[in-house]
Design a protein around this motif. Structure first.
Motif, short mmCIF file in Angstrom:
data_model
loop_
_atom_site.label_atom_id
_atom_site.label_comp_id
_atom_site.label_asym_id
_atom_site.label_seq_id
_atom_site.Cartn_x
_atom_site.Cartn_y
_atom_site.Cartn_z
N GLU A 5 0.92 -1.05 0.00
CA GLU A 5 -0.10 -0.10 -0.06
C GLU A 5 0.72 1.39 0.02
O GLU A 5 2.02 1.43 0.85
CB GLU A 5 -0.92 -0.13 1.10
N ASP A 6 0.27 2.34 -0.95
CA ASP A 6 1.00 3.67 -0.69
C ASP A 6 2.48 3.56 -0.89
O ASP A 6 3.20 4.49 -0.47
CB ASP A 6 0.66 4.32 0.29
N GLY A 19 8.14 -6.95 -13.26
CA GLY A 19 9.19 -5.84 -13.45
C GLY A 19 8.89 -4.91 -11.91
O GLY A 19 9.93 -4.69 -11.17
N GLY A 20 7.70 -4.44 -11.61
CA GLY A 20 7.52 -3.79 -10.33
C GLY A 20 7.08 -4.63 -9.43
O GLY A 20 7.60 -4.54 -8.28
N VAL A 21 5.95 -5.52 -9.73
CA VAL A 21 5.80 -6.56 -8.49
C VAL A 21 5.60 -7.78 -8.87
O VAL A 21 4.86 -8.29 -9.81
CB VAL A 21 4.06 -5.93 -7.73
N PHE A 22 5.97 -8.76 -8.12
CA PHE A 22 5.81 -10.28 -8.64
C PHE A 22 5.32 -10.93 -7.49
O PHE A 22 5.43 -10.84 -6.21
CB PHE A 22 7.40 -10.93 -8.68
N LEU A 31 -3.18 -4.78 -3.54
CA LEU A 31 -2.13 -3.71 -4.04
C LEU A 31 -3.14 -2.44 -3.92
O LEU A 31 -3.97 -2.46 -4.66
CB LEU A 31 -1.48 -3.74 -5.26
N ILE A 32 -2.79 -1.64 -3.14
CA ILE A 32 -3.63 -0.33 -2.95
C ILE A 32 -2.82 0.96 -3.00
O ILE A 32 -1.84 1.21 -2.20
CB ILE A 32 -4.74 -0.65 -1.60
N GLY A 33 -3.51 1.80 -3.69
CA GLY A 33 -2.78 3.23 -3.80
C GLY A 33 -1.23 3.34 -4.08
O GLY A 33 -0.71 4.32 -3.70
N ILE A 56 -5.90 -8.49 -5.36
CA ILE A 56 -6.68 -7.48 -5.66
C ILE A 56 -5.95 -6.11 -6.02
O ILE A 56 -4.97 -6.23 -5.33
CB ILE A 56 -7.47 -7.30 -4.29
N ILE A 57 -6.17 -5.68 -6.85
CA ILE A 57 -5.40 -4.47 -7.34
C ILE A 57 -6.56 -3.13 -7.55
O ILE A 57 -7.37 -3.45 -8.38
CB ILE A 57 -4.72 -4.63 -8.91
N GLU A 58 -6.41 -2.58 -6.40
CA GLU A 58 -7.11 -1.16 -6.56
C GLU A 58 -6.58 0.26 -5.87
O GLU A 58 -5.57 0.45 -5.26
CB GLU A 58 -8.25 -1.34 -5.30
N ASN A 59 -7.02 1.29 -6.87
CA ASN A 59 -6.53 2.49 -6.87
C ASN A 59 -5.47 2.79 -6.86
O ASN A 59 -4.56 3.59 -6.17
CB ASN A 59 -7.12 3.10 -5.11
#
Length: 175
Positions: A5-6, A19-22, A31-33, A56-59
């Motif tokens: 988060e954030d 590349g960013g998140v595995f 994954l939030i914000g 869950i991929i949100e905001n």
């Protein structure tokens, strides 16, 4: 179970996935914000998930990522349950699924996202194939560019359960 988060996740490189998140096998991740930008990978330039995961991929802002073969912004090929809501998915690129790549036995809700300025050979906004059960609703698709097919959405090898619903989306100048 993990909450990411954030964060600013910027300019990372993976030769394989994420590349960013595995997200590894059998994981449950939210994954939030986050700002997930300018990352590169062979699969899932911004976000990649392995088999049997729940995601869950949100905001989030997911932009300017490169997925090489699949999923410039997001590649959820291995997930079993995915919710992608209220994100800006912009200016990502891949061969299959510039913005989002969904494959295999995934139940996916793609809802209320801005899917804009993504590029791919097939499925610039979303590429969906092979027994995925997807609900695509209330999204804005604008200025996505496919070199071959599917400026906004490309659906391949559909089975009876592939697309549950595509409704109340806005499609504007996708090629």
């Amino acid at each position: 179970i993990a909450l990411i988060e954030d964060n600013i996740i910027h300019a990372n490189i993976s030769q394989a996935g994420g590349g960013g998140v595995f997200v590894g096998a059998n994981a449950i991740v939210t994954l939030i914000g986050n700002q997930i930008t300018n990352n590169k990978a062979g699969f899932g330039g911004g976000v990649f998930t392995e088999i049997e995961s729940i995601l869950i991929i949100e905001n989030n802002l997911i932009s300017h990522n490169s997925g090489g073969l699949e999923g410039g912004g997001i590649d959820v090929s291995g997930a079993i349950n995915t919710e992608i809501r209220h994100n800006q998915i912009m200016a990502n690129q891949a061969t299959y699924g510039g913005g989002i790549h969904v494959l295999s036995h995934n139940q996916a809700l793609i809802e209320a996202n801005e899917i804009i300025d993504n590029t791919a050979t097939f499925g610039a906004g979303i590429y969906a194939q092979a027994d995925a059960d997807i609900s695509i609703q209330d999204n804005q698709f604008a200025n996505n560019l496919a070199q071959e097919q599917g400026g906004a959405i490309w659906v391949g090898k559909p089975s009876a359960s592939l697309l549950e619903e595509i409704e109340t989306n806005i499609f504007d100048e996708n090629l």
